[in-house]
Motif scaffolding. Structure first.
Motif, PDB file in Angstrom:
ATOM      1  N   ASP A 198       0.846  -1.189   0.000  1.00  0.00           N
ATOM      2  CA  ASP A 198       0.000   0.000   0.000  1.00  0.00           C
ATOM      3  C   ASP A 198       0.890   1.251   0.000  1.00  0.00           C
ATOM      4  OD1 ASP A 198      -2.642   1.491   0.831  1.00  0.00           O
ATOM      5  OD2 ASP A 198      -1.117   2.091   2.295  1.00  0.00           O
ATOM      6  N   ILE A 199       0.451   2.308  -0.679  1.00  0.00           N
ATOM      7  CA  ILE A 199       1.256   3.527  -0.820  1.00  0.00           C
ATOM      8  C   ILE A 199       1.674   4.089   0.527  1.00  0.00           C
ATOM      9  CG2 ILE A 199       1.162   5.948  -1.526  1.00  0.00           C
ATOM     10  CD1 ILE A 199      -0.478   5.078  -3.929  1.00  0.00           C
ATOM     11  N   TYR A 200       0.731   4.142   1.471  1.00  0.00           N
ATOM     12  CA  TYR A 200       1.069   4.709   2.777  1.00  0.00           C
ATOM     13  C   TYR A 200       1.934   3.760   3.591  1.00  0.00           C
ATOM     14  CZ  TYR A 200      -2.100   8.658   2.099  1.00  0.00           C
ATOM     15  OH  TYR A 200      -2.704   9.804   1.628  1.00  0.00           O
ATOM     16  N   ARG A 201       1.756   2.484   3.426  1.00  0.00           N
ATOM     17  CA  ARG A 201       2.611   1.524   4.097  1.00  0.00           C
ATOM     18  C   ARG A 201       4.051   1.669   3.591  1.00  0.00           C
ATOM     19  NH1 ARG A 201       3.793  -1.896   8.399  1.00  0.00           N
ATOM     20  NH2 ARG A 201       5.357  -3.369   7.648  1.00  0.00           N
ATOM     21  N   GLN A 202       4.213   2.005   2.315  1.00  0.00           N
ATOM     22  CA  GLN A 202       5.551   2.190   1.766  1.00  0.00           C
ATOM     23  C   GLN A 202       6.296   3.314   2.482  1.00  0.00           C
ATOM     24  OE1 GLN A 202       5.822   2.334  -2.615  1.00  0.00           O
ATOM     25  NE2 GLN A 202       3.839   1.297  -2.676  1.00  0.00           N
ATOM     26  N   ARG A 203       5.603   4.382   2.835  1.00  0.00           N
ATOM     27  CA  ARG A 203       6.246   5.488   3.550  1.00  0.00           C
ATOM     28  C   ARG A 203       6.765   5.013   4.899  1.00  0.00           C
ATOM     29  NH1 ARG A 203       3.524   9.379   5.365  1.00  0.00           N
ATOM     30  NH2 ARG A 203       4.885  11.155   4.916  1.00  0.00           N
ATOM     31  N   PHE A 204       5.946   4.238   5.595  1.00  0.00           N
ATOM     32  CA  PHE A 204       6.362   3.714   6.901  1.00  0.00           C
ATOM     33  C   PHE A 204       7.545   2.754   6.727  1.00  0.00           C
ATOM     34  CE2 PHE A 204       6.297   1.197  10.713  1.00  0.00           C
ATOM     35  CZ  PHE A 204       5.885   2.069  11.715  1.00  0.00           C
ATOM     36  N   SER A 205       7.473   1.916   5.691  1.00  0.00           N
ATOM     37  CA  SER A 205       8.550   0.959   5.439  1.00  0.00           C
ATOM     38  C   SER A 205       9.858   1.675   5.133  1.00  0.00           C
ATOM     39  CB  SER A 205       8.186   0.031   4.279  1.00  0.00           C
ATOM     40  OG  SER A 205       7.087  -0.793   4.621  1.00  0.00           O
ATOM     41  N   ALA A 206       9.778   2.781   4.384  1.00  0.00           N
ATOM     42  CA  ALA A 206      10.984   3.543   4.064  1.00  0.00           C
ATOM     43  C   ALA A 206      11.627   4.085   5.339  1.00  0.00           C
ATOM     44  CB  ALA A 206      10.645   4.688   3.114  1.00  0.00           C
ATOM     45  N   ALA A 207      10.809   4.638   6.233  1.00  0.00           N
ATOM     46  CA  ALA A 207      11.333   5.147   7.497  1.00  0.00           C
ATOM     47  C   ALA A 207      11.880   4.007   8.353  1.00  0.00           C
ATOM     48  CB  ALA A 207      10.239   5.905   8.247  1.00  0.00           C
ATOM     49  N   HIS A 208      11.227   2.862   8.291  1.00  0.00           N
ATOM     50  CA  HIS A 208      11.695   1.675   9.021  1.00  0.00           C
ATOM     51  C   HIS A 208      13.094   1.273   8.540  1.00  0.00           C
ATOM     52  CE1 HIS A 208      10.882  -2.292  11.069  1.00  0.00           C
ATOM     53  NE2 HIS A 208      11.838  -2.650  10.234  1.00  0.00           N
ATOM     54  N   GLU A 209      13.301   1.251   7.222  1.00  0.00           N
ATOM     55  CA  GLU A 209      14.608   0.891   6.687  1.00  0.00           C
ATOM     56  C   GLU A 209      15.660   1.947   7.018  1.00  0.00           C
ATOM     57  OE1 GLU A 209      15.121  -2.068   5.701  1.00  0.00           O
ATOM     58  OE2 GLU A 209      12.979  -2.546   5.753  1.00  0.00           O
ATOM     59  N   MET A 210      15.213   3.215   7.155  1.00  0.00           N
ATOM     60  CA  MET A 210      16.137   4.264   7.577  1.00  0.00           C
ATOM     61  C   MET A 210      16.682   3.944   8.963  1.00  0.00           C
ATOM     62  SD  MET A 210      17.637   7.160   6.923  1.00  0.00           S
ATOM     63  CE  MET A 210      18.860   7.865   8.042  1.00  0.00           C
ATOM     64  N   ALA A 211      15.844   3.414   9.820  1.00  0.00           N
ATOM     65  CA  ALA A 211      16.297   3.029  11.160  1.00  0.00           C
ATOM     66  C   ALA A 211      17.356   1.942  11.083  1.00  0.00           C
ATOM     67  CB  ALA A 211      15.109   2.560  11.998  1.00  0.00           C
ATOM     68  N   HIS A 212      17.186   0.996  10.192  1.00  0.00           N
ATOM     69  CA  HIS A 212      18.204  -0.047  10.029  1.00  0.00           C
ATOM     70  C   HIS A 212      19.513   0.566   9.521  1.00  0.00           C
ATOM     71  CE1 HIS A 212      15.786  -3.398  11.168  1.00  0.00           C
ATOM     72  NE2 HIS A 212      14.928  -3.285  10.165  1.00  0.00           N
ATOM     73  N   ALA A 213      19.404   1.578   8.657  1.00  0.00           N
ATOM     74  CA  ALA A 213      20.610   2.249   8.174  1.00  0.00           C
ATOM     75  C   ALA A 213      21.334   2.959   9.320  1.00  0.00           C
ATOM     76  CB  ALA A 213      20.241   3.256   7.079  1.00  0.00           C
ATOM     77  N   ILE A 214      20.585   3.477  10.276  1.00  0.00           N
ATOM     78  CA  ILE A 214      21.170   4.191  11.414  1.00  0.00           C
ATOM     79  C   ILE A 214      21.794   3.216  12.409  1.00  0.00           C
ATOM     80  CG2 ILE A 214      20.656   5.634  13.433  1.00  0.00           C
ATOM     81  CD1 ILE A 214      18.372   6.878  11.752  1.00  0.00           C
ATOM     82  N   PHE A 215      21.045   2.189  12.759  1.00  0.00           N
ATOM     83  CA  PHE A 215      21.438   1.331  13.872  1.00  0.00           C
ATOM     84  C   PHE A 215      22.122   0.013  13.473  1.00  0.00           C
ATOM     85  CE2 PHE A 215      17.774   3.734  15.646  1.00  0.00           C
ATOM     86  CZ  PHE A 215      18.405   4.312  16.736  1.00  0.00           C
ATOM     87  N   ASP A 216      21.781  -0.505  12.295  1.00  0.00           N
ATOM     88  CA  ASP A 216      22.151  -1.890  11.982  1.00  0.00           C
ATOM     89  C   ASP A 216      23.010  -2.038  10.738  1.00  0.00           C
ATOM     90  OD1 ASP A 216      20.450  -2.693  14.160  1.00  0.00           O
ATOM     91  OD2 ASP A 216      18.737  -2.406  12.824  1.00  0.00           O
ATOM     92  N   ALA A 217      23.714  -0.976  10.352  1.00  0.00           N
ATOM     93  CA  ALA A 217      24.521  -1.043   9.133  1.00  0.00           C
ATOM     94  C   ALA A 217      25.605  -2.101   9.226  1.00  0.00           C
ATOM     95  CB  ALA A 217      25.142   0.327   8.836  1.00  0.00           C
ATOM     96  N   ASP A 218      26.053  -2.392  10.441  1.00  0.00           N
ATOM     97  CA  ASP A 218      27.100  -3.395  10.596  1.00  0.00           C
ATOM     98  C   ASP A 218      26.586  -4.809  10.381  1.00  0.00           C
ATOM     99  OD1 ASP A 218      25.539  -3.334  12.886  1.00  0.00           O
ATOM    100  OD2 ASP A 218      27.196  -3.907  14.217  1.00  0.00           O
ATOM    101  N   GLN A 219      25.256  -4.972  10.257  1.00  0.00           N
ATOM    102  CA  GLN A 219      24.662  -6.282  10.011  1.00  0.00           C
ATOM    103  C   GLN A 219      24.714  -6.665   8.536  1.00  0.00           C
ATOM    104  OE1 GLN A 219      23.555  -8.211  12.622  1.00  0.00           O
ATOM    105  NE2 GLN A 219      24.412  -6.541  13.846  1.00  0.00           N
ATOM    106  N   VAL A 220      25.164  -5.735   7.679  1.00  0.00           N
ATOM    107  CA  VAL A 220      25.364  -5.941   6.241  1.00  0.00           C
ATOM    108  C   VAL A 220      24.049  -5.998   5.472  1.00  0.00           C
ATOM    109  CG1 VAL A 220      26.394  -7.372   4.447  1.00  0.00           C
ATOM    110  CG2 VAL A 220      27.552  -7.109   6.636  1.00  0.00           C
TER     111      VAL A 220
END
Length: 380
Positions: A198-220
């Protein structure tokens, strides 16, 4: 130093295996005879220059990687990804991921050449409460981008790109995959959002992946599911980050009393915030603004599909233009990326031929793409 044929063959074999393709399939697609391709992959035969270019184009990677003795490659990240989640990626989805990585590497190159590389957002959490980490990081990113604690970001995708993450939306066949994060050895932090959502779910998913970029980048590499199993605290933290970034707690606290909302008002506010009712219901409950029962009721509501707005599909497009751009978005070609490619052509950074490769299109299609985006095929 000459080409290490054994290493080159191993790279070809690794790519082919990850894409779950046979030598016959690659041969049919590239025009290279199966026996010759098998000999190249076995390290027994040196490919011609044209064959290297053809194979690099087919596997969508820089041809220099094949002829160098460099060991680090994007497939080392995808190997980790498929080792843990391979059963969730179909053959076509693996090709989509490969194209996504290609777009990320191309975007990184163009941003660097044009002098537009963004500033990577860095956040150092304190304490052990991971949900608090998500909330604090969301607040810090909003401050870094000049938002007050009561302002709502309208284009989440643009904000994430500003933070130094290569973000693309791409349709995947598995609708249970919301997105994935990969630390690319060349491009850096890369996030893919499933356009099937869903279009709005995509916005939330994008922000969710941003969190992984901030916290979990070492997880590859990591995969986010719409219906996750277990209680992974990293996913809980990422959800909290996404919620607080898109729906700031201070903003929610200033809303007219949610306890008095009708279902119609709840849907109206979800649409104003460009979030799903499911996400809004959870956020209001987390802010202690409604009861658990009312939260569950709101989560079951739905914003009408024709009322939703996509920031990357501008208003004013004709039906045909909208359909064409939506199709391009499904392939990962955002306005941001397409604009970057045409700017690179204008500045003489890339040729027309390289432009067609970057846009995953043939040269014959470039004129219509230029017209659709109001751009020119003339370089300076």
């Amino acid at each position: 130093m000459g080409i290490n044929l054994s290493m080159l063959g191993a790279k070809l074999g690794k790519y082919r295996d990850q894409l779950q393709e046979t030598i016959a399939e690659v041969a049919a697609a590239t025009g290279i005879e199966p026996a010759r391709l098998a000999s190249i992959e076995a390290g027994n035969l040196e490919p011609t220059g044209d064959e290297v270019l053809i194979l690099a184009d087919y596997f969508q990677c820089d041809f220099k990687f094949f002829i160098s003795n460099e060991r680090v490659a994007p497939f080392e990240q995808t190997e980790t990804l498929y080792r843990a989640h391979g059963q969730d990626f179909t053959k076509s989805d693996r090709r989509a991921v490969q194209e996504f990585l290609y777009l990320c590497e191309t975007e990184a190159f163009l941003l660097s050449e044009l002098g537009r590389s963004g500033t990577e957002f860095v956040f150092s959490p304190t304490g052990n409460f991971m949900k608090a980490h998500g909330e604090e990081a969301a607040r810090a990113l909003r401050v870094a981008h000049g938002y007050s604690d009561r302002e709502v970001p309208r284009d989440v995708y643009a904000e994430i790109r500003r933070a130094g993450v290569h973000l693309f939306r791409r349709r995947l066949g598995n609708s249970n995959i919301s997105g994935l994060f990969i630390k690319h050895p060349v491009a850096g932090k890369c996030a893919l959002v499933n356009y099937s959502e869903d279009i709005y779910r995509q916005r939330f998913s994008a922000a969710h992946e941003m969190a992984h970029a901030i916290f979990d980048a070492d997880q590859v590499a990591s995969v986010t599911y719409e219906r996750p199993t277990g209680g992974d605290l990293r996913e809980v933290r990422a959800n909290r980050f996404a919620s607080c970034f898109i729906m700031p707690p201070a903003f929610l606290a200033g809303l007219p009393s949610p306890r008095q909302w009708t279902d119609a008002v709840a849907i109206e506010w979800a649409n104003k915030l460009r979030v799903s009712c499911h996400a809004l219901g959870i956020a209001l409950r987390a802010a202690n603004l409604i009861s658990e029962e009312r939260s569950q009721q709101i989560q079951r509501l739905r914003v009408p599909r024709d009322a939703k707005l996509d920031p990357e599909l501008q208003e004013g497009l004709s039906a045909a233009q909208r359909e064409r751009k939506a199709h391009l978005l499904q392939l990962g070609l955002s306005d941001f990326y397409v604009g970057l490619c045409f700017d690179a052509l204008k500045e003489g950074v890339i040729s027309v031929g390289r432009l067609s490769e970057a846009l995953l299109s043939s040269r014959a299609e470039l004129a219509s793409l230029a017209s659709l985006y109001g751009r020119s095929l003339n370089a300076t």
